[in-house]
Design an enzyme around this catalytic site. Structure first.
Site, mmCIF file in Angstrom:
data_model
loop_
_atom_site.group_PDB
_atom_site.id
_atom_site.type_symbol
_atom_site.label_atom_id
_atom_site.label_comp_id
_atom_site.label_asym_id
_atom_site.label_seq_id
_atom_site.Cartn_x
_atom_site.Cartn_y
_atom_site.Cartn_z
ATOM 1 C CG LEU A 246 -1.824 -1.245 1.369
ATOM 2 C CD1 LEU A 246 -2.738 -1.096 2.589
ATOM 3 C CD2 LEU A 246 -2.651 -1.481 0.109
ATOM 4 N N GLY B 199 -1.587 6.339 -2.716
ATOM 5 C CA GLY B 199 -2.741 6.195 -3.609
ATOM 6 C C GLY B 199 -3.821 5.360 -2.924
ATOM 7 C CG HIS B 200 -3.127 1.224 -2.208
ATOM 8 N ND1 HIS B 200 -1.792 1.094 -2.464
ATOM 9 C CD2 HIS B 200 -3.754 0.412 -3.107
ATOM 10 C CE1 HIS B 200 -1.601 0.237 -3.453
ATOM 11 N NE2 HIS B 200 -2.784 -0.195 -3.868
ATOM 12 C CE LYS C 175 -0.749 3.530 -11.737
ATOM 13 N NZ LYS C 175 -0.870 2.125 -11.637
ATOM 14 N NE ARG D 293 3.106 -4.691 -11.669
ATOM 15 C CZ ARG D 293 1.804 -4.930 -11.721
ATOM 16 N NH1 ARG D 293 0.947 -3.935 -11.719
ATOM 17 N NH2 ARG D 293 1.351 -6.177 -11.759
HETATM 18 P P1 AMP Z 1 -3.748 -2.484 -6.557
HETATM 19 O O1 AMP Z 1 -3.329 -2.814 -5.151
HETATM 20 O O2 AMP Z 1 -2.641 -1.983 -7.407
HETATM 21 O O3 AMP Z 1 -4.580 -3.562 -7.177
HETATM 22 O O4 AMP Z 1 -4.713 -1.233 -6.414
HETATM 23 C C1 AMP Z 1 -5.817 -1.246 -5.568
HETATM 24 C C2 AMP Z 1 -6.654 -0.042 -5.865
HETATM 25 O O5 AMP Z 1 -5.860 1.134 -5.674
HETATM 26 C C3 AMP Z 1 -7.149 0.000 -7.320
HETATM 27 O O6 AMP Z 1 -8.496 0.460 -7.336
HETATM 28 C C4 AMP Z 1 -6.208 0.977 -7.970
HETATM 29 O O7 AMP Z 1 -6.774 1.646 -9.083
HETATM 30 C C5 AMP Z 1 -5.960 1.946 -6.820
HETATM 31 N N1 AMP Z 1 -4.729 2.698 -7.014
HETATM 32 C C6 AMP Z 1 -3.476 2.213 -7.243
HETATM 33 N N2 AMP Z 1 -2.604 3.226 -7.423
HETATM 34 C C7 AMP Z 1 -3.315 4.375 -7.318
HETATM 35 C C8 AMP Z 1 -2.997 5.772 -7.421
HETATM 36 N N3 AMP Z 1 -1.753 6.188 -7.670
HETATM 37 N N4 AMP Z 1 -3.986 6.668 -7.254
HETATM 38 C C9 AMP Z 1 -5.259 6.268 -7.014
HETATM 39 N N5 AMP Z 1 -5.620 4.975 -6.901
HETATM 40 C C10 AMP Z 1 -4.679 4.043 -7.057
#
Ligand code: AMP
Length: 291
Positions: free
Chosen positions: A33, A36-37, A149, A187
Site C-alpha cells: 500500500l 494512492g491506496h 489510475k 511497482r
Molecule cells: P492495486 O493494489 O494496485 O490492485 O490497487 C488497488 C486499488 O488502488 C485500485 O483500485 C487501484 O486503481 C488503486 N490505485 C493504485 N494506485 C493508485 C494511485 N496512484 N492513485 C489512485 N488509486 C490508485
C-alpha cells in the site's frame, strides 16, 4: 482493527453489521500500500460506518510470464497503514480459500476487456472481474472505492456491478501522483534511479495529448501520434499503447464526446507503467477561448 482470513468469517462479520444497519465501505487491494491506496481508504471512510480493506494478491489476474512472484508483500507495513487510517477489517484470505479445489466459475466482460490492457494481458480482466465479484459477495459492501489510475479496470467493475445487479455504489477516486507527476504504483519501487527519471515520460506524453485536445484537435489518431512522439523523443521504452478513447466505451475517440480519456501503458526494463488522463472538451474553439 481486526484481521480476518476466511471468506466465512468475512461474510459473517458483514452479515452481522448489515443486520444492525451499519453501512460498509470496501477498498480491494493487492497490498504494498502507498499514498494512492491511502487516499482511496480515506475517501471510503467518509462514505460508510465500517470499512474493509482486502489485501489479496490475486494469482488469476497475472499471466505466468508476469511479476506475481516478485510482487512486493510488505504485510506488516500494510496493516500499520490500515490501522492508522481507521480501517475496521483487514481481509487477508489465502489463495486456497479464494480458489478451493473444484473452483471453475469465471466472470468475463468481453467488450471492455478486449482492448488496450486486455490485448496485452489477455486473461487479466477475467481474473479481476472474478475476484472482485467474489470479494463483493463476501464483504457485501454498500460502497466500493477504486482508483482512476486503473481506468479500464474501473470501467470493467462498473459494468460488472450493473450487469450482475450487485447493488454496490462505485466511487472512482482520482489518481494520486508523486510530486513530479508520476502516478503512484506498488511497482514503482522496482524502477532503477535512472528509470525513475525516464518513467515520468508517460505522464508527460499524456500532458502533451491533453494540450493537443485543449488546442482543439479532435482526431484521435493525431493525438495518439503526439503522445507517442513525446515518449519516443525522450526515453528508450516499449510503448504498449497510447490512445485517445471514449471514456464510456473505451473505443477509439471519434471526436464527438464531451470528454476524452487518454490511456497509456509502457515498459521500462521489466517494470510496466500505466496511467491516464480524462480531458473535458471545451465547446468553444481554442482560438476564441483565449480571448
Ligand atoms: P492495486 O493494489 O494496485 O490492485 O490497487 C488497488 C486499488 O488502488 C485500485 O483500485 C487501484 O486503481 C488503486 N490505485 C493504485 N494506485 C493508485 C494511485 N496512484 N492513485 C489512485 N488509486 C490508485
Amino acid at each position: 482493527m481486526k484481521i480476518l482470513r476466511t471468506p466465512k468469517a468475512m461474510a459473517a462479520w458483514s452479515q452481522r453489521l448489515r443486520r444492525e444497519g451499519v453501512t460498509i465501505g470496501f477498498v480491494p487491494t493487492m497490498g504494498a500500500l502507498h499514498d494512492g491506496h491511502r487516499a482511496l481508504i480515506r475517501a471510503a471512510r467518509l462514505q460508510c460506518d465500517a470499512l474493509v480493506v482486502s489485501i489479496f494478491l490475486n494469482p488469476t489476474q497475472f499471466a505466468p510470464t508476469e511479476d506475481l512472484a516478485k510482487y512486493p508483500r510488505p504485510i506488516v507495513n500494510d496493516r500499520a497503514l490500515c490501522r492508522a487510517e481507521g480501517v475496521d477489517i483487514c481481509f487477508e484470505p489465502p489463495v486456497k480459500a479464494m480458489y478451493p479445489d473444484g473452483f471453475e466459475t469465471v466472470v468475463t466482460v468481453p467488450g471492455i476487456a478486449q482492448r488496450w490492457e486486455g490485448e496485452i494481458r489477455p486473461h487479466h480482466f477475467a481474473g479481476v472481474a472474478t475476484v472482485v465479484t467474489k470479494l463483493f459477495g463476501m464483504v457485501r459492501p454498500d460502497v466500493a472505492v477504486f482508483g482512476q489510475k486503473d481506468f479500464q479496470q474501473a470501467a470493467l467493475i462498473r459494468r460488472v456491478i450493473e450487469d450482475l445487479s450487485l447493488g454496490v455504489t462505485l466511487i472512482v477516486h482520482p489518481t494520486v501522483r508523486e510530486q513530479d507527476g508520476l502516478a503512484m504504483s506498488s511497482r514503482n519501487v522496482y524502477l532503477s534511479a535512472s528509470d525513475r527519471v525516464l518513467a515520468l515520460v508517460l505522464y508527460k506524453s499524456l500532458l502533451a495529448g491533453q494540450r493537443a485536445v485543449r488546442e482543439g484537435i479532435t482526431d484521435g489518431k493525431r493525438i495518439s501520434s503526439i503522445m507517442r512522439e513525446t515518449v519516443e523523443q525522450q526515453a528508450p521504452t516499449t510503448i504498449d499503447y497510447l490512445v485517445a478513447c471514449d471514456p464510456k466505451t473505451l473505443e477509439p475517440w471519434n471526436g464527438t464526446t464531451s470528454r476524452v480519456v487518454l490511456l497509456g501503458a509502457m515498459r521500462l526494463g521489466s517494470v510496466r507503467l500505466i496511467d491516464n488522463l480524462v480531458v473535458p472538451i471545451s465547446k468553444r474553439p481554442a482560438r476564441t477561448r483565449r480571448r
